[in-house]
Design an enzyme around this catalytic site. Structure first.
Site, PDB file in Angstrom:
ATOM      1  N   HIS A  59      38.573  -5.820 -21.258  1.00 21.82           N
ATOM      2  CA  HIS A  59      39.831  -6.336 -20.703  1.00 21.82           C
ATOM      3  C   HIS A  59      40.090  -7.762 -21.194  1.00 21.82           C
ATOM      4  CE1 HIS A  59      42.817  -7.010 -17.344  1.00 21.82           C
ATOM      5  NE2 HIS A  59      42.435  -8.261 -17.569  1.00 21.82           N
ATOM      6  N   GLU A  60      39.082  -8.608 -21.098  1.00 22.06           N
ATOM      7  CA  GLU A  60      39.241 -10.005 -21.519  1.00 22.06           C
ATOM      8  C   GLU A  60      39.403 -10.115 -23.033  1.00 22.06           C
ATOM      9  OE1 GLU A  60      39.803 -12.333 -19.447  1.00 22.06           O
ATOM     10  OE2 GLU A  60      39.364 -11.094 -17.692  1.00 22.06           O
ATOM     11  N   HIS A  63      43.003  -9.835 -24.016  1.00 19.58           N
ATOM     12  CA  HIS A  63      43.718 -11.116 -23.985  1.00 19.58           C
ATOM     13  C   HIS A  63      43.370 -11.969 -25.198  1.00 19.58           C
ATOM     14  CE1 HIS A  63      45.177 -10.365 -19.984  1.00 19.58           C
ATOM     15  NE2 HIS A  63      43.977 -10.365 -19.445  1.00 19.58           N
ATOM     16  N   ASP A 162      46.796 -11.410 -14.108  1.00 18.79           N
ATOM     17  CA  ASP A 162      47.705 -11.264 -15.247  1.00 18.79           C
ATOM     18  C   ASP A 162      49.148 -11.080 -14.799  1.00 18.79           C
ATOM     19  OD1 ASP A 162      45.471 -11.392 -16.919  1.00 18.79           O
ATOM     20  OD2 ASP A 162      45.152  -9.229 -16.772  1.00 18.79           O
TER      21      ASP A 162
END
Length: 371
Positions: A59-60, A63, A162
């Site tokens: 997930h990170e 980004h 987010d």
């Protein structure tokens, strides 16, 4: 990074686990063991944390890698008990880019959930979509629901999730960034109040913790936006210190101690023949005193890796560079010569005074005229 262990590198981005992660491991192990008194359950619960946090890393990375496409680097990704944090050098100034960076993390979870859904359907091994048992249940089903929950939770319109950044980016396409941040932060803090109320009524300490986390995140985002705007058009020459002590490389540390105790700044430029050789920070001084004593020369312990900014540079840019290098002070030069010292403490004082004067002007405008 302090208090964290490096576990890997992806595309030049260091992946760290914070020491507080051990608290989560302990809590999960104890909770699983207390439920049925089974050591096997405790071990299974701990092992389940591995794919869980692998999902958080992905997930990170969503980004981080999206930010890289816009020329923004990521300092590191750190795993905490409450999730992961990707420390970007900065957020994109373009709202459309910020929107894409913010969406990238939940998008990873949506894609993973879709793939897991497809596998579960093709295998036909799923008894029920709600048959979730974290210790002994269907691992793929558990991971599917984790991705669904992570995507949904992160899309809540509240900083620092987010969804708060997505909302801010959408608002920023129609108004200035500060106003957009204020609105998004207000919505986030309203949600924090709701989390706190539900947590209190349901006796759920986790919801209370989330409420505090969201409230602080929203307040921090609003504060950062205000500071960025306040310093956007202010040159470094307006906020730098022009009265400060200078040390020579051969000066003993006792001289720095005297200046530190008698003065008001914590870091000292080290100069020889008009050339800045380094900077002696308070941490350098304390470490040098403990290792070598007060007779040791400044050159022995000073930092030679220091930030230099020009007096005409915008303060906003200089602060970003300070944060990027994780330093507290910078040497300010004008025409190649030492002109001042820029510190985060001095910037804070400047903002404090500027805010007081702004409130004074606002009060004067709104005051009722005397009869």
């Amino acid at each position: 990074m302090r208090w964290a262990w490096k576990i890997g590198v992806v595309r030049g981005i260091g992946i760290y686990v914070h020491f507080t992660f051990l608290l989560l491991v302990t809590w999960v192990a104890v909770g699983s063991y207390m439920a049925r008194g089974s050591a096997a359950d405790a071990i299974s619960s701990i092992l389940f944390l591995i794919p869980l946090f692998a999902i958080i890393v992905l997930h990170e990375l969503g980004h981080a890698l999206t930010a890289q496409r816009f020329g923004i680097q990521t300092r590191d990704i750190t795993l905490y008990p409450i999730g992961g944090v990707a420390r970007l050098e900065r957020m994109p100034d373009d709202p459309r880019q910020e929107l894409l960076v913010a969406l990238a993390g939940p998008a990873v979870n949506v894609v993973l959930a879709g793939l897991l859904y497809l596998i579960l359907v093709l295998r036909g091994t799923m008894e029920s979509w709600s048959a979730v048992h974290w210790v002994s249940g269907n691992l793929l089903l558990n991971l599917f629901w984790i991705n669904v929950v992570l995507a949904g939770f992160n899309l809540l319109p509240a900083f620092p999730m987010d969804g708060g950044r997505i909302l801010r980016a959408l608002l920023a396409t129609r108004m200035d960034a500060v106003r957009a941040t204020q609105i998004a932060a207000a919505i986030g803090q309203s949600m924090a109040i709701l989390f706190a109320v539900f947590g209190f009524l349901s006796h759920n300490p986790f919801l209370l913790f989330i409420a505090l986390f969201v409230w602080m995140g929203a307040a921090q985002e609003a504060s950062v936006a205000q500071v960025k705007t306040a310093l956007a058009s202010i040159p470094v020459s307006h906020v730098m210190m022009t009265e400060f002590h200078v040390l020579g490389p051969d000066d003993p540390l006792r001289v720095a101690v005297q200046h530190l105790l008698a003065g008001y700044h914590l870091d000292f430029p080290v100069v020889s023949d008009g050339e800045v050789l380094g900077i002696l920070t308070r941490s350098n001084l304390v470490e040098g005193l403990s290792r070598y004593g007060e007779a040791a020369p400044v050159a022995e312990v000073m930092s030679r890796d220091f930030l230099t900014v020009d007096a005409s540079e915008m303060a906003e840019v200089a602060i970003a560079r300070l944060q990027q290098m994780e330093q507290r002070s910078a040497i300010v030069v004008r025409n190649g010569e030492l002109a001042g010292l820029l510190s985060l403490e001095n910037i804070g004082e400047f903002l404090l005074i500027r805010g007081a004067l702004a409130r004074r002007r606002q009060g004067t405008r709104t005051a009722f005229p005397l009869p």
